[in-house]
Design an enzyme around this catalytic site. Structure first.
Site, PDB file in Angstrom:
ATOM      1  N   ARG A  16      94.838  37.268 -60.468  1.00  0.00           N
ATOM      2  CA  ARG A  16      94.340  35.884 -60.469  1.00  0.00           C
ATOM      3  C   ARG A  16      95.280  34.857 -59.456  1.00  0.00           C
ATOM      4  O   ARG A  16      96.537  35.089 -59.284  1.00  0.00           O
ATOM      5  CB  ARG A  16      94.664  35.081 -61.981  1.00  0.00           C
TER       6      ARG A  16
ATOM      7  N   ARG B 190      86.771  34.102 -61.066  1.00  0.00           N
ATOM      8  CA  ARG B 190      88.265  34.617 -61.055  1.00  0.00           C
ATOM      9  C   ARG B 190      88.225  35.986 -61.806  1.00  0.00           C
ATOM     10  O   ARG B 190      87.291  36.270 -62.684  1.00  0.00           O
ATOM     11  CB  ARG B 190      88.904  33.553 -62.189  1.00  0.00           C
TER      12      ARG B 190
ATOM     13  N   ASP C 227      90.962  34.953 -66.815  1.00  0.00           N
ATOM     14  CA  ASP C 227      91.374  33.637 -67.407  1.00  0.00           C
ATOM     15  C   ASP C 227      91.698  33.878 -68.828  1.00  0.00           C
ATOM     16  O   ASP C 227      90.819  34.425 -69.614  1.00  0.00           O
ATOM     17  CB  ASP C 227      90.022  32.542 -67.064  1.00  0.00           C
TER      18      ASP C 227
ATOM     19  N   ASP D 145      93.347  31.416 -72.016  1.00  0.00           N
ATOM     20  CA  ASP D 145      93.381  30.322 -72.502  1.00  0.00           C
ATOM     21  C   ASP D 145      93.996  30.441 -74.126  1.00  0.00           C
ATOM     22  O   ASP D 145      93.301  31.095 -74.746  1.00  0.00           O
ATOM     23  CB  ASP D 145      92.234  29.335 -72.597  1.00  0.00           C
TER      24      ASP D 145
END
Length: 164
Positions: free
Chosen positions: A82, A91, A94, A96
């Site tokens: 990344r 990307r 990711d 989160d």
């Protein structure tokens, strides 16, 4: 103290070692060692990216505080290639923090529940597979939010759908 975290995973770029986005998410899931993981789903991109995303959710247990876990997740993203770039762009990975068992967390770098969780089917759908009754602090359950976002909207006589 051990905390339970709901992590959202996404990828829409291939990786030289792992291959396609789905394979990347499987590799990351193996590294995270979740207590539960959703199926990987394909979703349309938001923003300027043209590539389809692979998305999933995982429940992990960790003794780390939210900021410390975020640091670990960002390190995993970097290890998988990344790089900084355009917001909502393509990307490799990711990660989160969507929710945690401690309820709310707010700092300049991190906000739990994730600020856009209740607006994103691509996050709620996988999360609903593994934690449908998890109450989003200040809101309803994951299942209820997903139902709101995916329910059919009435069609007006003009042919346009009502609602958001």
């Amino acid at each position: 103290m051990i905390h339970l975290y709901a992590i959202g995973l996404g990828s829409n770029q291939p990786h030289g070692r792992y291959g396609a986005p789905c394979a990347i998410l499987n590799a990351v899931l193996a590294e995270l060692k979740p207590v539960a993981a959703s199926a990987i789903i394909e979703t349309a991109p938001i923003g300027p990216s043209l590539r389809t995303f692979a998305n999933a959710a995982a429940l992990i247990e960790s003794p780390l505080s939210p900021p410390d876990l975020l640091k670990d997740l960002k390190a995993i993203e970097r290890r998988f290639g990344r790089r900084g770039g355009q917001r909502w762009g393509s990307r490799v990975l990711d990660l989160d923090i969507l929710l945690w068992s401690g309820g709310r967390w707010s700092s300049t770098a991190l906000y739990i529940p994730h600020r856009h969780l209740t607006e994103r089917v691509f996050a709620l759908d996988p999360l609903n597979q593994i934690a449908p009754e998890w109450r989003i602090p200040g809101h309803d359950t994951v299942r209820q939010h997903l139902a709101r976002l995916t329910r059919p909207r009435p069609v007006h006589r003009s042919g346009r759908r009502s609602g958001p």
